[in-house]
Design an enzyme around this catalytic site. Structure first.
Site, mmCIF file in Angstrom:
data_model
loop_
_atom_site.group_PDB
_atom_site.id
_atom_site.type_symbol
_atom_site.label_atom_id
_atom_site.label_comp_id
_atom_site.label_asym_id
_atom_site.label_seq_id
_atom_site.Cartn_x
_atom_site.Cartn_y
_atom_site.Cartn_z
ATOM 1 N N TRP A 102 29.265 -1.145 10.496
ATOM 2 C CA TRP A 102 28.132 -1.234 9.569
ATOM 3 C C TRP A 102 27.231 -2.409 9.880
ATOM 4 O O TRP A 102 26.001 -2.305 9.829
ATOM 5 C CB TRP A 102 28.605 -1.244 8.118
ATOM 6 N N ASP A 172 25.547 -6.857 2.584
ATOM 7 C CA ASP A 172 25.755 -5.431 2.356
ATOM 8 C C ASP A 172 27.114 -5.311 1.662
ATOM 9 O O ASP A 172 28.153 -5.488 2.292
ATOM 10 C CB ASP A 172 25.746 -4.691 3.699
ATOM 11 N N LYS A 196 30.423 4.479 -3.272
ATOM 12 C CA LYS A 196 31.794 4.020 -3.061
ATOM 13 C C LYS A 196 32.384 3.441 -4.342
ATOM 14 O O LYS A 196 33.401 3.892 -4.823
ATOM 15 C CB LYS A 196 31.853 3.007 -1.924
HETATM 16 C C1 LIG Z 1 28.708 3.600 3.412
HETATM 17 C C2 LIG Z 1 28.144 2.326 3.870
HETATM 18 C C3 LIG Z 1 26.797 2.201 4.244
HETATM 19 C C4 LIG Z 1 25.850 3.398 4.307
HETATM 20 O O1 LIG Z 1 25.443 3.750 3.068
HETATM 21 P P1 LIG Z 1 24.380 4.948 2.840
HETATM 22 O O2 LIG Z 1 24.163 4.832 1.373
HETATM 23 O O3 LIG Z 1 25.049 6.213 3.276
HETATM 24 O O4 LIG Z 1 23.182 4.643 3.628
HETATM 25 C C5 LIG Z 1 26.335 0.970 4.630
HETATM 26 N N1 LIG Z 1 27.134 -0.106 4.630
HETATM 27 C C6 LIG Z 1 28.440 -0.031 4.284
HETATM 28 C C7 LIG Z 1 29.279 -1.261 4.305
HETATM 29 C C8 LIG Z 1 28.977 1.189 3.899
HETATM 30 O O5 LIG Z 1 30.264 1.258 3.536
#
Ligand SMILES: *Cc1c(COP(=O)(O)O)cnc(C)c1O
Length: 361
Positions: A102, A172, A196
């Site tokens: 990521w 993030d 999530k």
């Molecule tokens: C799932 C995830 C993303 C991507 O998220 P989207 O909403 O599908 O763009 C980005 N960063 C992390 C750490 C993730 O787990």
């Protein structure tokens, strides 16, 4: 009705209580004679939902008054681009901590937009650990330092965060927001896709300090500017209203469970069951992440033979376990144990792991 033991990485488990409440309100939201999805996003009822999602987030996460809470679309992946667009200053660079898949995606987008620099990397250890604070070097021309608090695919998580002084720290937190208390005032921006730990897909939370939402370059189109969404209370255009509503219900659920500190304790209890099953297997199961960087959200592990891994996945599915296959890029096995995954699912998995080992060890 039987509910699966859901260990999906995302979209992921949502609390059963929340799903039932949404079901009750699905056809007729608060006597309006229509569902929340059929309602104007300018209506008083929807405005309440929009405001409540924000105020509950503020309350549960301890967000200071000098931060805005935005509810946007496009997922965390859109933030990968929006952040550098808005925040890389003339002559500056976006600094990135490279910790896995990521972080790499975030960096790739920033490279399309401006100058970037790598402030630390654990690639030499195959991204199976997070860097020590002493390994992170923030260059003088950094417009910000970006890190990924939890690497969802590798199964690693930061346990502390660097002090970046005047350089805004950006995280993030897509896969661990609200899973543990965080001092938000250490960050310039925190962002997370909801699917999530916060509810369904479709909405992305951005927590941004006042001063960082101001001076975006004039050339950025409206939808990609933070100040657009600040000025309009995240109602510049039609919002993902049903997703925002679901997030507000999940936040109410977290509050009723005792808040974020309680969530952390619960997550520790849950993951201990599975990490213990790995550590006490005498090498039958192998944890992927180095122990000091193990995630409380995504447990990655392997079995010594790929044949047995395939069999593990097949048999686990027959027993009602969903989502234990590792990410296609890394293989192996992964159990995602977000806030909404019940302790009972983790107890059942630990038991299944012990039984599987007995049959195949
Ligand atoms: C799932 C995830 C993303 C991507 O998220 P989207 O909403 O599908 O763009 C980005 N960063 C992390 C750490 C993730 O787990």
């Amino acid at each position: 009705m039987t509910r699966a033991f859901n260990f999906n990485a995302g979209p992921a488990a949502i609390p059963l209580e929340v799903l039932k409440q949404a079901q009750e309100q699905f056809v007729d939201y608060k006597g309006a004679g229509m569902s929340i999805m059929e309602m104007s996003h300018r209506s008083a009822l929807y405005e309440q939902v929009n405001n409540e999602a924000q105020s509950l987030l503020r309350e549960l996460f301890g967000i200071p008054d000098n931060y805005h809470v935005l509810l946007l679309q496009g997922g965390a992946s859109t933030q990968f681009a929006m952040l550098p667009l808005n925040l890389i200053r003339p002559g500056g660079a976006g600094a990135y901590v490279m910790t896995g898949a990521w972080a790499d995606k975030a960096l790739k987008e920033a490279k399309l937009v401006g100058d970037t620099v790598i402030a630390a990397s654990t690639e030499a250890d195959k991204f199976m650990r997070m860097p020590d604070m002493s390994e992170i070097v923030v260059p003088d021309n950094a417009s910000y330092l970006h890190l990924t608090s939890n690497e969802t695919i590798g199964g690693t998580q930061f346990t502390e965060f660097p002090n970046t002084g005047n350089v805004p720290l950006i995280a993030d937190m897509s896969s661990d927001i609200l899973s543990r208390p965080i001092d938000v005032s250490n960050f310039g921006v925190i962002y997370a896709g909801a699917q999530k730990n916060l509810g369904p897909s479709g909405v992305t939370v951005v927590i941004i300090r006042d001063d960082l939402a101001k001076d975006s370059p004039k050339t950025i189109p409206s939808m990609f500017r933070y100040d657009t969404h600040v000025k309009t209370n995240s109602l510049y255009n039609t919002p993902p209203s049903f997703s925002v509503y679901m997030v507000s219900l999940v936040l109410q659920w977290i509050k009723a469970k005792g808040g974020v500190a309680q969530m952390e304790q619960y997550n520790r209890d849950k993951t201990k069951l599975i990490y213990d099953a790995i550590d006490q297997s005498g090498g039958f199961y192998l944890g992927c992440a180095q122990p000091q960087s193990r995630s409380l959200m995504n447990i990655t592990f392997r079995i010594h033979s790929e044949e047995l891994e395939k069999q593990f996945i097949k048999e686990s599915e027959q027993e009602g376990f969903i989502g234990l296959k590792g990410h296609r890029d890394v293989g192996g096995l992964r159990a995602s144990t977000y806030n909404a995954v019940p302790l009972e699912s983790c107890q059942a998995l630990a038991q299944f792991m012990a039984d599987f080992q007995k049959r195949n060890g």
